[in-house]
Design an enzyme around this catalytic site. Sequence first.
Site, PDB file in Angstrom:
ATOM      1  N   GLU A 117     -53.580  -8.851  55.600  1.00 50.55           N
ATOM      2  CA  GLU A 117     -52.304  -9.537  55.739  1.00 50.55           C
ATOM      3  C   GLU A 117     -51.641  -9.162  57.059  1.00 50.55           C
ATOM      4  O   GLU A 117     -51.387  -7.976  57.312  1.00 50.55           O
ATOM      5  CB  GLU A 117     -51.354  -9.148  54.603  1.00 50.55           C
ATOM      6  CG  GLU A 117     -51.727  -9.686  53.250  1.00 50.55           C
ATOM      7  CD  GLU A 117     -50.691  -9.308  52.197  1.00 50.55           C
ATOM      8  OE1 GLU A 117     -50.287 -10.205  51.445  1.00 50.55           O
ATOM      9  OE2 GLU A 117     -50.289  -8.125  52.123  1.00 50.55           O
ATOM     10  N   CYS A 118     -51.380 -10.135  57.895  1.00 45.93           N
ATOM     11  CA  CYS A 118     -50.652  -9.957  59.146  1.00 45.93           C
ATOM     12  C   CYS A 118     -51.326  -8.892  60.017  1.00 45.93           C
ATOM     13  O   CYS A 118     -52.263  -9.191  60.738  1.00 45.93           O
ATOM     14  CB  CYS A 118     -49.188  -9.654  58.891  1.00 45.93           C
ATOM     15  SG  CYS A 118     -48.119  -9.957  60.316  1.00 45.93           S
ATOM     16  N   GLY A 119     -50.868  -7.641  59.976  1.00 44.30           N
ATOM     17  CA  GLY A 119     -51.559  -6.597  60.722  1.00 44.30           C
ATOM     18  C   GLY A 119     -53.014  -6.493  60.325  1.00 44.30           C
ATOM     19  O   GLY A 119     -53.879  -6.209  61.159  1.00 44.30           O
ATOM     20  N   MET A 139     -54.860  -9.175  62.123  1.00 45.87           N
ATOM     21  CA  MET A 139     -55.034  -8.783  63.518  1.00 45.87           C
ATOM     22  C   MET A 139     -56.212  -7.821  63.666  1.00 45.87           C
ATOM     23  O   MET A 139     -57.009  -7.930  64.607  1.00 45.87           O
ATOM     24  CB  MET A 139     -53.749  -8.153  64.042  1.00 45.87           C
ATOM     25  CG  MET A 139     -52.564  -9.121  64.070  1.00 45.87           C
ATOM     26  SD  MET A 139     -50.941  -8.309  64.125  1.00 45.87           S
ATOM     27  CE  MET A 139     -51.029  -7.516  65.738  1.00 45.87           C
ATOM     28  N   THR A 156     -54.583 -13.560  56.634  1.00 43.21           N
ATOM     29  CA  THR A 156     -53.428 -14.447  56.709  1.00 43.21           C
ATOM     30  C   THR A 156     -52.281 -13.768  57.451  1.00 43.21           C
ATOM     31  O   THR A 156     -52.191 -12.535  57.499  1.00 43.21           O
ATOM     32  CB  THR A 156     -52.907 -14.827  55.303  1.00 43.21           C
ATOM     33  OG1 THR A 156     -52.254 -13.698  54.712  1.00 43.21           O
ATOM     34  CG2 THR A 156     -54.031 -15.287  54.404  1.00 43.21           C
TER      35      THR A 156
END
Length: 439
Positions: free
Chosen positions: A320-322, A325, A421
């Site tokens: 999720e997010c981080g 990445m 995501t």
Amino acid sequence: MKGVVLGGVSSGVGKTVATLAAVRALEAAGKTVQPAKAGPDFIDPSHHERVAGRPSRTLDLWLQGEDGLRRNYARGEGDVCVIEGVMGLYDGDGSSTAAVAEALDLPVVLVVDASAGMESVAATALGFRAYAERAGRDVDVAGVIAQRAHGGRHADGIREALPEELTYVGRVPPDDDLTVPERHLGLHMGDESPVPADALDAAAEQIRTERLLDIAREPTGAAESDRAAGLASSADADRPRVAVARDDAFRFAYPATIERLRERATVEPFAPTAGDSLPPCDGVYLPGGYPELHAGALAEGPALADVADAAAEGVPVFGECGGLMALAESLTTVEGETHAMAGVLPADVRMRDRYQALDHVELRARRDAPTAAAGETLRGHEFHYSDTEVASDARFAFDVERGTGIDGDRDGLTEHRTLGTYCHVHPESGAFDAFCDRL
């Protein structure tokens, strides 16, 4: 468990410090306090946890629905729950502080900036109370905390100006130490830049705990806690193992998420930035956080390579997010330094100077994914300073019904059984049940 909501007249009025002072004051009075936060947030709750010594609950109607919000409240433990609001009391179209207070039927203590006012503090509070009545909102503005108020005549003037229906709960004195440094995504985390104990103690002494406890009340229609059932299942040694990244780069996980995972699986924490390898597992969860601040350590350590190997072997991975990445091909910092990441997802991520998305989010699954079946919807939130350039053949799991996602229309890059995501989902969405079901 009784509860009270600390709502602000606006963002930046000092709700977090007022909340911490109230928590400290109640604990000094011998009460066990359960902190909570209205709206999606990982940073303010880290300060709550540092002061209260227990995780802060997240209460958000958009993420959880009314029943889910009540269940999450009921899972808290303590004599009294102190809920910090989000933005101004009535602000937020998905889940305002006022909406949370209404859903639980809890009273509101309004945090008002008194640095340049006295009777005007009372006028402001009366205006917020009258607005609820005029707008047909069932919001009980019952008290006031005067933020940045001096003692003596200043505090006396504020207290005397308040009408009988508004209780003076105390003040937070003006003190430069009662601030938390900011950076992108908000304040520093609680263990990075805690409010100095002596300054917080001094502020807590000005909170009238007996008045706060008089205002607090039991919520109506609250669900029974299901905590006992979840903990009882933890003895099952045959459950799947989920490796969860927990360190300075991966900090943004709701307590309720970890609780849900522990109900369904054995959680194996690991710290990628500390050089940990991926532990033996049946699934991997990479929460959000600050991978951009630790990109060098992530690139040099073994964990991301281990995650890539596990993903290639078909182990379900959810970032999720981080986490998204970290699963990408590369991450470029705002200073222009590019670091290789896990390379599981066909994307390159670059940090920007200002935020790229900030909103509640609704996603609809285009196909079966690790967190949802085709056609199902998930609700969450997004807040990030990076953007992502994806390969032309990239596959997406979700259409964005609300929010920004990865490219404005889609979110959820997929490869193997891996999903990344920008959306942070709450366990009430069912995403983590679905994830565990697929292990």
